[in-house]
Design a protein around this motif. Structure first.
Motif, PDB file in Angstrom:
ATOM      1  N   ASP A  81     -15.800 -10.373 -29.633  1.00 50.49           N
ATOM      2  CA  ASP A  81     -16.190 -11.322 -28.227  1.00 50.49           C
ATOM      3  C   ASP A  81     -16.700 -12.775 -28.591  1.00 50.49           C
ATOM      4  O   ASP A  81     -17.826 -12.948 -28.246  1.00 50.49           O
ATOM      5  N   ALA A  82     -15.799 -13.285 -29.432  1.00 48.71           N
ATOM      6  CA  ALA A  82     -16.227 -14.723 -29.761  1.00 48.71           C
ATOM      7  C   ALA A  82     -16.687 -15.811 -28.993  1.00 48.71           C
ATOM      8  O   ALA A  82     -17.403 -16.631 -29.023  1.00 48.71           O
ATOM      9  N   SER A  83     -16.133 -15.457 -27.495  1.00 46.82           N
ATOM     10  CA  SER A  83     -16.409 -16.803 -26.652  1.00 46.82           C
ATOM     11  C   SER A  83     -18.050 -16.600 -26.185  1.00 46.82           C
ATOM     12  O   SER A  83     -18.571 -17.691 -25.563  1.00 46.82           O
ATOM     13  N   HIS A  84     -18.620 -15.551 -26.503  1.00 47.63           N
ATOM     14  CA  HIS A  84     -20.021 -15.276 -26.132  1.00 47.63           C
ATOM     15  C   HIS A  84     -20.926 -16.017 -27.173  1.00 47.63           C
ATOM     16  O   HIS A  84     -21.700 -15.086 -27.947  1.00 47.63           O
ATOM     17  N   VAL A  85     -20.980 -17.241 -27.200  1.00 46.64           N
ATOM     18  CA  VAL A  85     -21.937 -17.952 -28.345  1.00 46.64           C
ATOM     19  C   VAL A  85     -23.375 -18.065 -27.649  1.00 46.64           C
ATOM     20  O   VAL A  85     -23.528 -18.465 -26.738  1.00 46.64           O
ATOM     21  N   THR A 121     -26.875 -27.610 -20.781  1.00 50.25           N
ATOM     22  CA  THR A 121     -26.705 -28.264 -19.425  1.00 50.25           C
ATOM     23  C   THR A 121     -25.442 -27.795 -18.872  1.00 50.25           C
ATOM     24  O   THR A 121     -25.315 -27.575 -17.534  1.00 50.25           O
ATOM     25  N   THR A 122     -24.202 -27.669 -19.281  1.00 53.12           N
ATOM     26  CA  THR A 122     -22.984 -27.353 -18.798  1.00 53.12           C
ATOM     27  C   THR A 122     -22.738 -25.819 -19.041  1.00 53.12           C
ATOM     28  O   THR A 122     -21.891 -25.359 -18.309  1.00 53.12           O
ATOM     29  N   ASN A 123     -23.469 -25.164 -19.853  1.00 52.53           N
ATOM     30  CA  ASN A 123     -23.177 -23.540 -20.061  1.00 52.53           C
ATOM     31  C   ASN A 123     -21.654 -23.536 -20.858  1.00 52.53           C
ATOM     32  O   ASN A 123     -21.378 -22.390 -21.095  1.00 52.53           O
ATOM     33  N   GLN A 124     -21.210 -24.439 -21.485  1.00 53.41           N
ATOM     34  CA  GLN A 124     -19.919 -24.576 -21.952  1.00 53.41           C
ATOM     35  C   GLN A 124     -19.800 -24.854 -23.581  1.00 53.41           C
ATOM     36  O   GLN A 124     -21.078 -25.090 -24.132  1.00 53.41           O
ATOM     37  N   ILE A 125     -19.060 -24.284 -24.295  1.00 54.54           N
ATOM     38  CA  ILE A 125     -18.905 -24.262 -25.740  1.00 54.54           C
ATOM     39  C   ILE A 125     -18.525 -25.809 -26.255  1.00 54.54           C
ATOM     40  O   ILE A 125     -17.520 -26.079 -25.764  1.00 54.54           O
ATOM     41  N   ASN A 126     -19.433 -26.213 -27.144  1.00 59.52           N
ATOM     42  CA  ASN A 126     -18.988 -27.650 -27.437  1.00 59.52           C
ATOM     43  C   ASN A 126     -19.098 -27.456 -29.209  1.00 59.52           C
ATOM     44  O   ASN A 126     -19.333 -26.453 -29.860  1.00 59.52           O
ATOM     45  N   GLY A 127     -18.604 -28.500 -29.757  1.00 59.69           N
ATOM     46  CA  GLY A 127     -18.387 -28.451 -31.088  1.00 59.69           C
ATOM     47  C   GLY A 127     -19.101 -29.719 -31.879  1.00 59.69           C
ATOM     48  O   GLY A 127     -19.393 -30.626 -31.104  1.00 59.69           O
ATOM     49  N   LEU A 161     -14.051 -31.315 -27.656  1.00 64.75           N
ATOM     50  CA  LEU A 161     -14.243 -29.678 -27.695  1.00 64.75           C
ATOM     51  C   LEU A 161     -15.589 -29.306 -26.635  1.00 64.75           C
ATOM     52  O   LEU A 161     -16.749 -29.677 -26.728  1.00 64.75           O
ATOM     53  N   ASN A 162     -14.759 -29.242 -25.570  1.00 61.53           N
ATOM     54  CA  ASN A 162     -15.877 -29.186 -24.378  1.00 61.53           C
ATOM     55  C   ASN A 162     -15.777 -27.814 -23.640  1.00 61.53           C
ATOM     56  O   ASN A 162     -16.600 -27.584 -22.580  1.00 61.53           O
ATOM     57  N   SER A 163     -14.933 -26.695 -24.276  1.00 63.33           N
ATOM     58  CA  SER A 163     -15.125 -25.516 -23.670  1.00 63.33           C
ATOM     59  C   SER A 163     -14.310 -24.593 -24.734  1.00 63.33           C
ATOM     60  O   SER A 163     -13.908 -25.018 -25.736  1.00 63.33           O
ATOM     61  N   PHE A 164     -14.761 -23.246 -24.703  1.00 64.60           N
ATOM     62  CA  PHE A 164     -14.118 -22.247 -25.561  1.00 64.60           C
ATOM     63  C   PHE A 164     -12.551 -22.413 -25.738  1.00 64.60           C
ATOM     64  O   PHE A 164     -11.988 -22.170 -26.515  1.00 64.60           O
ATOM     65  N   LEU A 165     -11.875 -22.797 -24.744  1.00 63.03           N
ATOM     66  CA  LEU A 165     -10.495 -22.949 -24.550  1.00 63.03           C
ATOM     67  C   LEU A 165      -9.853 -23.983 -25.441  1.00 63.03           C
ATOM     68  O   LEU A 165      -8.812 -23.906 -25.946  1.00 63.03           O
ATOM     69  N   ASP A 166     -10.751 -24.846 -25.723  1.00 67.49           N
ATOM     70  CA  ASP A 166     -10.273 -26.002 -26.630  1.00 67.49           C
ATOM     71  C   ASP A 166     -10.180 -25.546 -27.977  1.00 67.49           C
ATOM     72  O   ASP A 166      -9.507 -26.240 -28.804  1.00 67.49           O
ATOM     73  N   THR A 167     -10.838 -24.438 -28.439  1.00 63.85           N
ATOM     74  CA  THR A 167     -10.613 -23.826 -29.676  1.00 63.85           C
ATOM     75  C   THR A 167      -9.392 -23.390 -29.908  1.00 63.85           C
ATOM     76  O   THR A 167      -8.835 -23.276 -31.171  1.00 63.85           O
TER      77      THR A 167
END
Length: 437
Positions: free
Chosen positions: A180-184, A221-227, A272-278
């Protein structure tokens, strides 16, 4: 009658035989009837002449990588696998192959096609899966900077990474979230001039010695995955080795702790602004990982065929017995099928028509067939099938983490299942306290 052992007192060294602390015999002396993997067997698994599908450039690189691995890595791999240490002395020589980064494009980068990269990767894994994983992890870090970084970041980081003067790792997995990798849970909090990272990562290859750590964190702030690019020895950063692994023992997987680690704005990956970008990176890495078990199976088959021709029992080489020939035929058939599925996967990627389901089916099915292939090899070598000296035992163990990482067999099957049915089945159905009876 009660028997008393002379060995109960560990301090009583004089009670033990004089040869108790003697070093083990060299395997060539202890078992002279078969050649150990330190002298690697010739490549004989290309039964359907897959080489004909490759360009002259791809064939040339394949032979170059094969020669390097057989000469530089095969003689030392059992020793370092047993010690669970990485042979850093091979890194400068590995750099001369010019494959670090594989498909990555940028300053000094090889910019190879996926097909060429996969062929090279399989040749590395044929001799040693740990070296293959080291290169893959490093290359995924490079690819992330190339695809998601700024031009300034590409200019700054890619050339020394391509030359293996600096080493990268890729830190996504956490203790609480594997499949469940998107739940960082690791967080990135914006402050003046940069970001503060807090959290924990686990199973990160190369992390204990990496110069550049590509870390994924949730923007508060955005609750999104960043790199983020984190440099080694940053205040608040520690990476410690995970001990007691049974597979890929040379790979230095680590636990990463980030406590109030400051990352300047210039080291945040802007693409890299969301998990979809991975997915930009994972699409390539899943194809590459699918070729590791192909290479492992090739090496196991090569080793088994030579061993069965050399080892004699009941007055004949083991290769003369019907049951052993049948097992070799199954192994060889698996390798032909795995190779052609892997090759087609590369071509779909190059055409831009590969889907997540394609990649997941390729990785899951190939690792399943490789498991069968390596298990048969383990049977064929008998007692020597549990010794790393003869490759098969080491390959047997190394394949297990590959069966799991980059998506477990089950998760990859569900990715394909979602694509063909249109129904996602990753989450368990909600349990009800009320009986349906």
């Amino acid at each position: 009658m009660t028997l008393h052992s002379n060995f109960q007192d560990e301090t009583g060294k004089s009670d033990k035989p004089s040869y108790f602390h003697s070093p083990p015999l060299d395997v060539s002396v202890a078992f002279p009837q078969a050649t150990p993997a330190s002298v690697f067997p010739p490549s004989v698994s290309d039964y359907y002449q897959f080489d004909d599908l490759l360009s002259p450039e791809e064939q040339s690189l394949r032979m170059k990588v094969r020669a390097f691995m057989e000469k530089e890595v095969a003689p030392i791999m059992a020793e370092y696998w047993e010690k669970a240490e990485f042979p850093f002395q091979i890194v400068p020589k590995l750099a001369h192959l010019g494959i670090a980064g594989y498909t990555t494009k940028g300053p000094g980068c090889p910019g190879l096609s996926v097909t060429t990269s996969a062929i090279a990767n399989a040749e590395v894994a044929r001799v040693d899966a740990s070296c293959s994983t080291f290169l893959l992890v490093h290359s995924v870090g490079m690819l992330t900077i190339a695809l998601c970084g700024s031009e300034e970041q590409r200019q700054k980081y890619l050339l020394p990474l391509a030359q293996l003067k600096t080493i990268a790792c890729w830190a996504l997995t956490e203790p609480d979230y594997g499949s469940d990798a998107s739940h960082v849970n690791t967080t990135a909090r914006k402050v003046e001039g940069g970001w503060i990272l807090d959290g924990q990562k686990r199973w990160i290859g190369n992390s204990t010695f990496a110069d550049v750590l590509v870390v994924f964190a949730r923007n508060t702030t955005t609750n999104q995955i960043n790199g983020y690019i984190v440099k080694k020895d940053s205040p608040g950063l520690t990476a410690t080795k995970i001990a007691n692994k049974i597979g890929l023992r040379m790979v230095q997987n680590g636990d990463i702790l980030l406590k109030n680690v400051f990352v300047p704005d210039e080291d945040r990956l802007p693409g890299l602004n969301s998990f979809l970008d991975t997915s930009k990176v994972l699409d390539v890495s899943r194809v590459m990982v699918a070729w590791q078990p192909i290479g492992i199976s090739m090496g196991v088959y090569d080793m088994c065929l030579r061993y069965l021709k050399e080892r004699k029992q009941f007055g004949a080489p083991l290769a003369a017995f019907q049951i052993n020939q049948q097992k070799l035929a199954v192994m060889l058939g698996n390798i032909q099928a795995m190779t052609l599925v892997g090759w087609r996967l590369c071509k779909l990627y190059d055409k831009g028509t590969m889907t997540p389901g394609h990649a997941s089916l390729g990785k899951s099915w190939i690792t399943l067939r490789a498991r069968e292939t390596v298990a048969l090899g383990r049977e064929l070598l008998g007692g020597n099938g549990i010794l790393a000296d003869f490759l098969v035992a080491k390959a047997f163990c190394d394949l297990e983490p590959i069966y799991t990482y980059e998506g477990t067999y089950d998760i990859n099957s569900l990715v394909t299942g979602r694509e063909i049915t249109g129904i996602a089945s990753f989450k368990a159905s909600a349990t009800s306290k009320q009986s349906r009876l």
